[in-house]
Design a protein around this motif. Structure first.
Motif, PDB file in Angstrom:
ATOM      1  N   LEU A   1       0.822  -1.207   0.000  1.00  0.00           N
ATOM      2  CA  LEU A   1       0.000   0.000   0.000  1.00  0.00           C
ATOM      3  C   LEU A   1       0.857   1.259   0.000  1.00  0.00           C
ATOM      4  O   LEU A   1       0.561   2.217  -0.724  1.00  0.00           O
ATOM      5  N   SER A   2       1.925   1.275   0.783  1.00  0.00           N
ATOM      6  CA  SER A   2       2.806   2.449   0.801  1.00  0.00           C
ATOM      7  C   SER A   2       3.500   2.641  -0.539  1.00  0.00           C
ATOM      8  O   SER A   2       3.694   3.783  -0.989  1.00  0.00           O
ATOM      9  N   ASN A   3       3.855   1.543  -1.205  1.00  0.00           N
ATOM     10  CA  ASN A   3       4.449   1.666  -2.538  1.00  0.00           C
ATOM     11  C   ASN A   3       3.424   2.146  -3.562  1.00  0.00           C
ATOM     12  O   ASN A   3       3.763   2.912  -4.475  1.00  0.00           O
ATOM     13  N   LEU A   4       2.167   1.720  -3.407  1.00  0.00           N
ATOM     14  CA  LEU A   4       1.113   2.213  -4.292  1.00  0.00           C
ATOM     15  C   LEU A   4       0.898   3.706  -4.092  1.00  0.00           C
ATOM     16  O   LEU A   4       0.704   4.456  -5.067  1.00  0.00           O
ATOM     17  N   SER A   5       0.949   4.175  -2.854  1.00  0.00           N
ATOM     18  CA  SER A   5       0.804   5.606  -2.584  1.00  0.00           C
ATOM     19  C   SER A   5       1.956   6.391  -3.199  1.00  0.00           C
ATOM     20  O   SER A   5       1.755   7.485  -3.749  1.00  0.00           O
ATOM     21  N   LEU A   6       3.154   5.847  -3.125  1.00  0.00           N
ATOM     22  CA  LEU A   6       4.313   6.502  -3.741  1.00  0.00           C
ATOM     23  C   LEU A   6       4.160   6.569  -5.253  1.00  0.00           C
ATOM     24  O   LEU A   6       4.475   7.597  -5.887  1.00  0.00           O
ATOM     25  N   ALA A   7       3.651   5.484  -5.856  1.00  0.00           N
ATOM     26  CA  ALA A   7       3.415   5.479  -7.301  1.00  0.00           C
ATOM     27  C   ALA A   7       2.330   6.481  -7.684  1.00  0.00           C
ATOM     28  O   ALA A   7       2.416   7.126  -8.737  1.00  0.00           O
ATOM     29  N   ASP A   8       1.293   6.625  -6.849  1.00  0.00           N
ATOM     30  CA  ASP A   8       0.233   7.597  -7.125  1.00  0.00           C
ATOM     31  C   ASP A   8       0.757   9.019  -7.100  1.00  0.00           C
ATOM     32  O   ASP A   8       0.352   9.865  -7.913  1.00  0.00           O
ATOM     33  N   ILE A   9       1.666   9.301  -6.173  1.00  0.00           N
ATOM     34  CA  ILE A   9       2.276  10.641  -6.126  1.00  0.00           C
ATOM     35  C   ILE A   9       3.051  10.903  -7.411  1.00  0.00           C
ATOM     36  O   ILE A   9       2.956  11.979  -8.014  1.00  0.00           O
ATOM     37  N   GLY A  10       3.838   9.927  -7.847  1.00  0.00           N
ATOM     38  CA  GLY A  10       4.586  10.095  -9.090  1.00  0.00           C
ATOM     39  C   GLY A  10       3.676  10.211 -10.300  1.00  0.00           C
ATOM     40  O   GLY A  10       3.937  11.006 -11.213  1.00  0.00           O
ATOM     41  N   PHE A  11       2.582   9.443 -10.304  1.00  0.00           N
ATOM     42  CA  PHE A  11       1.662   9.444 -11.443  1.00  0.00           C
ATOM     43  C   PHE A  11       1.003  10.804 -11.619  1.00  0.00           C
ATOM     44  O   PHE A  11       0.959  11.356 -12.724  1.00  0.00           O
ATOM     45  N   THR A  12       0.484  11.368 -10.529  1.00  0.00           N
ATOM     46  CA  THR A  12      -0.191  12.664 -10.641  1.00  0.00           C
ATOM     47  C   THR A  12       0.804  13.805 -10.794  1.00  0.00           C
ATOM     48  O   THR A  12       0.486  14.824 -11.410  1.00  0.00           O
ATOM     49  N   SER A  13       2.031  13.644 -10.266  1.00  0.00           N
ATOM     50  CA  SER A  13       3.043  14.703 -10.401  1.00  0.00           C
ATOM     51  C   SER A  13       3.595  14.789 -11.816  1.00  0.00           C
ATOM     52  O   SER A  13       4.235  15.787 -12.168  1.00  0.00           O
ATOM     53  N   THR A  14       3.371  13.766 -12.619  1.00  0.00           N
ATOM     54  CA  THR A  14       3.849  13.785 -13.999  1.00  0.00           C
ATOM     55  C   THR A  14       3.069  14.769 -14.861  1.00  0.00           C
ATOM     56  O   THR A  14       3.630  15.383 -15.771  1.00  0.00           O
ATOM     57  N   THR A  15       1.783  14.941 -14.585  1.00  0.00           N
ATOM     58  CA  THR A  15       0.922  15.738 -15.469  1.00  0.00           C
ATOM     59  C   THR A  15       0.384  17.006 -14.824  1.00  0.00           C
ATOM     60  O   THR A  15       0.324  18.047 -15.467  1.00  0.00           O
ATOM     61  N   VAL A  16      -0.021  16.941 -13.548  1.00  0.00           N
ATOM     62  CA  VAL A  16      -0.766  18.047 -12.948  1.00  0.00           C
ATOM     63  C   VAL A  16       0.080  19.308 -12.745  1.00  0.00           C
ATOM     64  O   VAL A  16      -0.395  20.409 -13.040  1.00  0.00           O
ATOM     65  N   PRO A  17       1.319  19.245 -12.215  1.00  0.00           N
ATOM     66  CA  PRO A  17       2.085  20.479 -12.038  1.00  0.00           C
ATOM     67  C   PRO A  17       2.272  21.271 -13.327  1.00  0.00           C
ATOM     68  O   PRO A  17       2.184  22.512 -13.325  1.00  0.00           O
ATOM     69  N   LYS A  18       2.539  20.583 -14.431  1.00  0.00           N
ATOM     70  CA  LYS A  18       2.683  21.268 -15.715  1.00  0.00           C
ATOM     71  C   LYS A  18       1.389  21.957 -16.107  1.00  0.00           C
ATOM     72  O   LYS A  18       1.392  23.096 -16.596  1.00  0.00           O
ATOM     73  N   MET A  19       0.264  21.287 -15.858  1.00  0.00           N
ATOM     74  CA  MET A  19      -1.028  21.882 -16.182  1.00  0.00           C
ATOM     75  C   MET A  19      -1.295  23.115 -15.318  1.00  0.00           C
ATOM     76  O   MET A  19      -1.803  24.130 -15.794  1.00  0.00           O
ATOM     77  N   ILE A  20      -0.939  23.051 -14.042  1.00  0.00           N
ATOM     78  CA  ILE A  20      -1.149  24.190 -13.143  1.00  0.00           C
ATOM     79  C   ILE A  20      -0.329  25.388 -13.596  1.00  0.00           C
ATOM     80  O   ILE A  20      -0.821  26.526 -13.638  1.00  0.00           O
ATOM     81  N   VAL A  21       0.926  25.148 -13.949  1.00  0.00           N
ATOM     82  CA  VAL A  21       1.794  26.241 -14.419  1.00  0.00           C
ATOM     83  C   VAL A  21       1.266  26.825 -15.723  1.00  0.00           C
ATOM     84  O   VAL A  21       1.227  28.046 -15.902  1.00  0.00           O
ATOM     85  N   ASP A  22       0.839  25.969 -16.653  1.00  0.00           N
ATOM     86  CA  ASP A  22       0.317  26.448 -17.931  1.00  0.00           C
ATOM     87  C   ASP A  22      -0.953  27.269 -17.747  1.00  0.00           C
ATOM     88  O   ASP A  22      -1.160  28.275 -18.434  1.00  0.00           O
ATOM     89  N   THR A  23      -1.808  26.846 -16.828  1.00  0.00           N
ATOM     90  CA  THR A  23      -3.046  27.586 -16.577  1.00  0.00           C
ATOM     91  C   THR A  23      -2.744  28.955 -15.992  1.00  0.00           C
ATOM     92  O   THR A  23      -3.424  29.941 -16.299  1.00  0.00           O
TER      93      THR A  23
END
Length: 330
Positions: A84-106
């Motif tokens: 479960l902790s490894n899944l949470s770490l993967a989820d952080i990496g998964f959402t950090s791949t796309t969302v920060p760029k979108m926030i900056v672009d917006t």
């Protein structure tokens, strides 16, 4: 001309036709793409910025809280919570791949992304997406052993095997990501530079490429089989065995206890694969790429955000660990 219109004009001028076009002369390769995002309405940009920034912070904070709770409580040093902790770490990496760029672009209204950055984003997107899927399959296998073979569970699911399963999942995800990247990096010419998405979606980029569509379809099917079909087949087989074993338990209390240990994982599996399948089906029947981007928000942003809530609300051990964690901090 405002800054947004200027960037649009620059990208329009850099679009090139495919080399097999007989009218094409003096071809130049593309060095940048333009991410169309979710909306061009200036009035919606502050709302989108605040919404996605809040969702991203909740996602990172919630998954970090799961990792801290598991690592700080010796009672949770078990295979299930290790995965479960490894899944949470993967989820952080998964959402950090796309969302920060979108926030900056917006916020900046400049949605250009370089060719190298686009390939990097796609590589990490496939890496963490495939890792998420494989970890869910590993967690289903863990529940299968715990329920169907409880007497041999601690012997089979030892720390060495747990670490091996996580490393193998990461290695397979890395191989799939790099295989896709090695194919895409050979693509030089594209039909257009506008990607109707808020990130470099692999399927859309392959559709824009001036290459054989059969090759593109083979690549996407291969990724789908490794990251989707094989893991979901393993999950379905594990739960088939679990249900068959639990139904043979004579007492209703024993059945309820067995199913309760799988409730959180099964909810996450349904959310992850349900939204992914929904996005795939919507893209197959929808004629609007913008609608596909809206549907992808559920898969790439909402699902990683809800996973910590599902495990914390449905799992008494996690709730107790969080309470002890906060009481120590206070």
């Amino acid at each position: 001309m405002d800054r947004h219109s200027y960037v649009m004009a620059q990208h329009k001028c850099s679009s090139v036709p495919c080399p097999n076009d007989p009218e094409t002369k003096n071809l130049t390769s593309i060095s940048e793409f333009f991410l169309m995002g979710l909306s061009d309405d200036p009035e919606l940009q502050p709302l989108l910025f605040g919404l996605f920034l809040s969702m991203y912070l909740v996602t990172v904070f919630g998954n970090l809280l799961i990792i801290l709770a598991v690592s700080s409580d010796p009672r949770l040093h078990t295979p299930m919570y290790f995965f479960l902790s490894n899944l949470s770490l993967a989820d952080i990496g998964f959402t950090s791949t796309t969302v920060p760029k979108m926030i900056v672009d917006t916020h900046t209204h400049l949605r250009a992304i370089s060719y190298a950055a686009c390939l990097t984003q796609m590589s990490f997107f496939i890496l963490f997406g495939c890792l998420d899927s494989l970890l869910l399959a590993v967690m289903a296998y863990d529940r299968f052993l715990a329920i169907c073979h409880p007497l041999h569970y601690t012997v089979i699911m030892n720390p060495k095997l747990c670490g091996t399963l996580v490393v193998m999942s990461l290695f397979i995800s890395l191989v799939v990501s790099q295989m896709h990247n090695s194919i895409v990096v050979q693509l030089t010419y594209f039909k257009d530079v506008e990607i109707s998405h808020f990130f470099c979606d692999p399927s859309q980029l392959l559709n824009l490429a001036c290459s054989d569509p059969v090759t593109n379809n083979i690549v996407m099917y291969f990724i789908g089989v490794i990251s989707g079909f094989i893991p979901i087949s393993g999950i379905l087989f594990s739960y088939y065995k679990i249900v068959s074993s639990v139904l043979r338990v004579p007492s209703g209390g024993g059945r309820s206890k067995a199913f309760s240990t799988c409730g959180s994982h099964l909810s996450v599996v349904c959310l992850f694969y349900g939204t992914g399948l929904g996005v795939y089906l919507s893209s197959a029947v929808s004629v609007s790429p913008r609608n596909d981007a809206m549907a992808s928000v559920v898969y790439t942003v909402v699902t990683p955000m809800l996973n910590p809530f599902i495990y914390s609300l449905r799992n008494r051990d996690i709730k107790r660990a969080m309470q002890r964690l906060f009481s120590k901090r206070i």
